[in-house]
Scaffold this active site. Structure first.
Site, PDB file in Angstrom:
ATOM      1  N   VAL A 293      42.481  12.703  57.983  1.00 41.37           N
ATOM      2  CA  VAL A 293      42.676  12.736  56.537  1.00 41.37           C
ATOM      3  C   VAL A 293      41.837  13.834  55.904  1.00 41.37           C
ATOM      4  CG1 VAL A 293      42.419  11.422  54.399  1.00 41.37           C
ATOM      5  CG2 VAL A 293      43.322  10.317  56.448  1.00 41.37           C
ATOM      6  N   ALA A 294      40.619  14.023  56.398  1.00 44.11           N
ATOM      7  CA  ALA A 294      39.753  15.055  55.830  1.00 44.11           C
ATOM      8  C   ALA A 294      40.285  16.455  56.103  1.00 44.11           C
ATOM      9  CB  ALA A 294      38.342  14.913  56.400  1.00 44.11           C
ATOM     10  N   GLU A 298      45.981  17.099  51.341  1.00 43.08           N
ATOM     11  CA  GLU A 298      47.163  16.382  50.853  1.00 43.08           C
ATOM     12  C   GLU A 298      47.718  16.980  49.562  1.00 43.08           C
ATOM     13  OE1 GLU A 298      44.678  13.510  53.207  1.00 43.08           O
ATOM     14  OE2 GLU A 298      44.311  14.946  51.604  1.00 43.08           O
ATOM     15  N   ASP A 340      71.687  48.204  39.721  1.00 44.56           N
ATOM     16  CA  ASP A 340      72.868  48.834  39.136  1.00 44.56           C
ATOM     17  C   ASP A 340      72.411  49.818  38.062  1.00 44.56           C
ATOM     18  OD1 ASP A 340      74.970  47.445  40.508  1.00 44.56           O
ATOM     19  OD2 ASP A 340      74.452  45.664  39.351  1.00 44.56           O
ATOM     20  N   ASP A 612      76.560  41.886  39.363  1.00 49.81           N
ATOM     21  CA  ASP A 612      77.192  41.097  38.310  1.00 49.81           C
ATOM     22  C   ASP A 612      78.596  40.626  38.655  1.00 49.81           C
ATOM     23  OD1 ASP A 612      78.476  43.517  38.220  1.00 49.81           O
ATOM     24  OD2 ASP A 612      77.761  44.079  36.225  1.00 49.81           O
ATOM     25  N   ASP A 616      79.787  40.919  44.423  1.00 52.42           N
ATOM     26  CA  ASP A 616      78.364  41.180  44.653  1.00 52.42           C
ATOM     27  C   ASP A 616      77.665  39.975  45.276  1.00 52.42           C
ATOM     28  OD1 ASP A 616      78.312  43.769  43.655  1.00 52.42           O
ATOM     29  OD2 ASP A 616      77.981  43.110  41.601  1.00 52.42           O
ATOM     30  N   GLU A 681      34.033  17.332  53.570  1.00 54.31           N
ATOM     31  CA  GLU A 681      34.706  16.083  53.911  1.00 54.31           C
ATOM     32  C   GLU A 681      34.661  15.811  55.414  1.00 54.31           C
ATOM     33  OE1 GLU A 681      38.626  16.318  52.347  1.00 54.31           O
ATOM     34  OE2 GLU A 681      38.011  16.148  50.256  1.00 54.31           O
ATOM     35  N   THR A 711      40.646  13.795  41.971  1.00 54.53           N
ATOM     36  CA  THR A 711      39.790  14.742  41.256  1.00 54.53           C
ATOM     37  C   THR A 711      40.177  16.195  41.512  1.00 54.53           C
ATOM     38  OG1 THR A 711      38.184  14.838  43.074  1.00 54.53           O
ATOM     39  CG2 THR A 711      37.895  13.097  41.438  1.00 54.53           C
TER      40      THR A 711
END
Length: 893
Positions: A293-294, A298, A340, A612, A616, A681, A711
């Site tokens: 997890v550390a 995440e 163009d 356009d 294209d 961590e 946090t």
């Protein structure tokens, strides 16, 4: 022996080979087995079984569940699945479900980012009519358009959509081909032979599925239906042209695998070490869960997604609508723009720029207005109730030019005095009228391409040819105007070959579509930023080159490819490999755009391509950034593109690229911010393992999740809103091989910011324990005398990491510059994010319900005072590091 010959009806029962639509009409009829009565209903039914329905079909798209499964198998997700499994095995279901929730949230964010409805093919299908008027069994009848087959005779009338690709057999019509060619002026289609060597779309006897008949009536024989039509071909190209992952998507996945490898390796090593030193199984599993997890950031994927979404909103306000979030970052790495000319670099508004006469050259005088007025009489422009002109932009420019020269044309009087009209012929490239008025009497007026008109003149035209070339070099579209007076008693010519003869040249008109005022500055910014700009246009080379030079394209060297469709691949590669050359691809087709995009990609370039028209779409789909025009573009082009310009302006592309660079820089900033917390961590778990449990776990897994998803998130998002640093558009594009995470970033995150933070938080942890009289190995479990001190110590570790986050967030705002150069308060969102994380931390530390959930305890004032110094220590050490780097950089010669 006599050889048997199969009848057309016999051969029609087998799948027919695709006929050549340009072969002589009798042969085409014979190959398709179509007589003057059309097909029979039974024959049409048989062919429908052979060829299938006349509709654009698409491949089945990937299911939502399959895409969701792919997101749940992302490398970061796999690590979290492993952590959740360990949590359930260790008997900690609350932690296991919390980790599963994190996985699902990340997958949902990623799925929303990548899930883009590919609507281009469905939009193509909308161009097809629902019904068609055909001749079957000798009688006109209305059938569903999807039931048309090759060999059907269709009747085309004003206002109807063309239901399939067909060749005219009777009559003549005007067709709006803008959805295929981008040209706004209707094209005339008549019965007759084809043009030798002309592109299929320019053949004067062919009509194409999905285009609109704007005038006239005709009958045509269908030679292609469904996926064999031009629309079907474009749909196939759009589907076969894969859309690769963006650079950011590829790099995040590489980083994820790197993190996974590091986490698994560390987990394996220290899991074995934990068992070897005799740690209990529960503690060993808790250690493995904490390590996984550390190591997993995440908040990384959702933070990137939200940061990109913010970039999308900012660009939308600036005139660029982004359809795929990751494209914002891709814009930042773009190093080639293929644009163009008409409407993108220019204003898409023709105006009369110059007039040349054989007698006076370009000298103005009363003859100028007379000549322009004469050219305006040879037009089909109309005026609506509001007084606005409608028709071909070139002819509108002539009418407006006559008014500007004090020789206005009354369009009603023009039509009243007209005795004959011979419309523009794409093969001859001219049109003519017979007009009678009081001043000149009856006369023939002809206007068209100078090379064509000059051939019809009596006498020499060398000076006119030289003047034509000079005007073209100035970027003008040149038309020649000629006339001859008819005797009063002469019959009005009924054939154009009788009218367009014995002409006298009146002069030349130069029409100019001026560049947008802001384009030159935008091109200059491109060059300063190391971007190359190529023009891919259907216009002629001289005109396009003049526009290129006027806006600054082609510095230091401009190369013009006059006939782009004929350029070979090896020539294209050599041309695009030159770093100091910008190219004008003139007389290009949509296939040219696709060829250029593929060549640039093969050279490792990140390509933005404008377009356009419907055809294209493959090139827009193939380019890294397909840019469609919002004002003049077709629905198909907009659906196939990645970005839509609401103002059709080249300068908006450059603004989007600058915004993309800013977003990329900001992504790197919050990655530094997020990765800096991996070290503090992970270190507590390493201390726990290396001490063989003599030092209790300084941090819990739920506290890590509170940091990574609580946090950490808002300050990271606020870093994604940082303004562009000075010099963003003064540096060259980053190489496509450069990762979003560099070695220097990792050193800064893990070794500087991370190490300083780890030392500080572990110091706070040990300070609380030692103050309570703890010695290594003393029990700290529930019911032990030191248990409350241990809870307070883990809370100090948790709160210390949060306060270190504050210092890291301020430090991460800049990579090289000092904080005073960007200002402490210039990002109010970051200040708000910091205030939120401090308030959130205070709630977890001091609110009793949350204390029980996250294993926290109220901190005494001396501990609060200690960890309050952490932001300044973290930011200060990084500010010192950057000062040393700047000093070293200045010292280098």
């Amino acid at each position: 022996m006599t050889e048997a010959v199969a009848s057309p009806r016999d051969t029609a029962r087998e799948p027919l080979l695709a006929p050549d639509p340009l072969e002589p009409l009798p042969l085409l009829r014979r190959e398709l087995g179509t007589g003057s009565r059309g097909l029979s209903a039974r024959e049409a039914a048989r062919r429908l079984a052979v060829y299938g329905p006349n509709e654009v079909r698409r491949k089945a798209r990937t299911s939502l569940w399959r895409e969701l499964a792919r997101q749940l198998a992302h490398p970061l997700a796999l690590l979290l699945w492993a952590a959740a499994a360990l949590a359930f095995v260790a008997g900690i279901p609350v932690l296991g479900w919390a980790i599963v929730a994190v996985i699902l949230v990340n997958a949902a964010f990623a799925l929303l980012q990548e899930r883009q409805a590919e609507q281009a093919v469905e939009t193509l299908a909308k161009y097809l009519p629902e019904h068609a008027l055909v001749v079957r069994d000798g009688r006109p009848s209305t059938v569903e358009a999807r039931e048309l087959v090759p060999g059907d005779l269709v009747v085309l009338e004003e206002g109807a959509k063309v239901p399939a690709d067909a060749r005219l057999t009777e009559g003549g019509i005007e067709v709006d081909l803008s959805m295929l060619t981008g040209e706004s002026a209707p094209a005339e289609r008549v019965v007759g032979p084809g043009l030798i060597g002309a592109p299929l779309l320019q053949e004067p006897n062919l009509v194409f599925s999905g285009t609109i008949c704007t005038g006239g009536q005709a009958q045509a024989i269908v030679f292609a239906t469904g996926n064999h039509t031009e629309l079907g071909r474009i749909a196939a190209l759009s589907q076969h042209t894969r859309r690769d992952s963006s650079p950011l998507e590829q790099q995040v996945k590489k980083v994820a695998w790197l993190i996974a490898a590091v986490a698994v390796a560390m987990g394996g090593v220290f899991l074995v070490a934990g068992v070897a030193v005799g740690l209990p199984l529960t503690d060993t599993l808790m250690f493995a869960i904490g390590l996984l997890v550390a190591n997993v950031p995440e908040g990384l994927l959702p933070t990137i997604t939200v940061a990109l979404a913010v970039g999308v909103r900012v660009l939308a306000r600036q005139g660029a609508v982004i359809k795929r979030l990751s494209a914002v970052e891709t814009l930042g790495s773009t190093n080639v723009i293929c644009t163009d000319k008409t409407g993108t670099l220019t204003q898409n508004r023709m105006r009369l720029q110059a007039v040349w006469t054989p007698e006076h050259g370009r000298e103005p005088g009363p003859w100028t207005g007379d000549m322009v007025r004469t050219s305006a009489l040879c037009t089909t422009v109309t005026r609506d109730e509001k007084g606005e002109l409608h028709g071909d932009p070139t002819e509108i420019a002539l009418v407006e030019g006559a008014t500007a020269h004090d020789a206005p044309v009354d369009l009603g009087g023009r039509d009243t005095g007209r005795r004959a009209l011979f419309r523009f012929d794409p093969r001859l490239r001219l049109m003519s009228v017979v007009h009678a008025d009081a001043a000149y009497g009856p006369r023939v007026i002809v206007k068209g391409a100078p090379e064509t008109v000059l051939q019809t003149l009596e006498g020499s035209s060398e000076s006119a040819a030289a003047a034509t070339e000079a005007l073209a070099r100035e970027g003008m579209r040149v038309l020649a105007v000629a006339a001859r007076t008819l005797p009063d008693d002469a019959r009005v010519p009924s054939h154009r070959e009788d009218a367009e003869t014995g002409l006298r040249l009146l002069g030349l008109v130069g029409l100019y579509d001026p560049p947008r005022q802001e384009v030159a500055a935008a091109v200059r910014r491109c060059h300063e930023a190391g971007l190359r700009v190529h023009i891919v246009t259907g216009d002629n080379g001289a005109t396009a080159a003049a526009v290129a030079r006027e806006v600054g394209i082609g510095l230091p060297r401009l190369h013009v490819v006059a006939q782009s469709e004929s350029i070979a691949d090896h020539e294209l590669d050599e041309l695009l490999a030159s770093a100091d050359t910008e190219v004008v691809f003139a007389r290009s087709s949509p296939e040219t755009k696709l060829k250029v995009a593929d060549a640039l990609r093969a050279h490792g370039q990140i390509v933005a391509m404008t377009g356009d028209g419907v055809n294209d779409a493959p090139a827009l789909h193939r380019a890294h950034i397909g840019v469609a025009m919002g004002l003049s573009g077709t629905d198909v082009a907009r659906e196939a593109s990645t970005m839509v310009l609401t103002d059709d302006n080249f300068a908006t592309i450059v603004t989007a690229i600058e915004s993309g660079r800013r977003v990329y820089d900001n992504v790197r900033k919050f990655i530094v911010y997020i990765f800096a917390h991996l070290t503090p961590e992970v270190v507590p778990f390493l201390v726990f393992a290396l001490s063989a449990g003599a030092v209790p776990l300084p941090l819990t897994v739920l506290q890590i999740l509170a940091i990574d998803l609580g946090t950490e998130t808002l300050p990271a998002l606020a870093l994604g809103r940082e303004r562009a640093e000075p010099g963003t558009m003064s540096r060259p594009p980053r190489p496509s091989s450069q990762g979003v995470i560099s070695r220097d970033m990792l050193v800064r995150s893990w070794c500087y910011l991370g190490t300083v933070s780890a030392v500080l938080v572990m110091g706070a942890f040990f300070y609380v324990l030692w103050r309570a009289g703890w010695q290594p190995g003393d029990p700290t479990g529930a019911g032990d005398p030191l248990h409350h001190a241990y809870i307070t110590a883990t809370t100090a570790t948790f709160a210390g990491i949060v306060t270190c986050q504050v210092g890291t967030a301020v430090a991460a705002r800049t990579d090289h510059a000092a904080l005073r150069e960007i200002g402490l308060c210039t990002n109010p969102l970051l200040l708000a994010g910091i205030a939120f994380e401090l308030a959130f931390t205070a709630a977890l530390v001091y609110a009793p319900p949350l204390q029980g959930l996250f294993g926290t305890a109220a901190l005494p004032l001396d501990v609060v005072a200690l960890i309050a110094t952490f932001p300044f220590l973290v930011w200060g050490t990084d500010e010192l590091r950057r000062w040393v780097r700047r000093a070293d950089h200045r010292a280098k010669p």
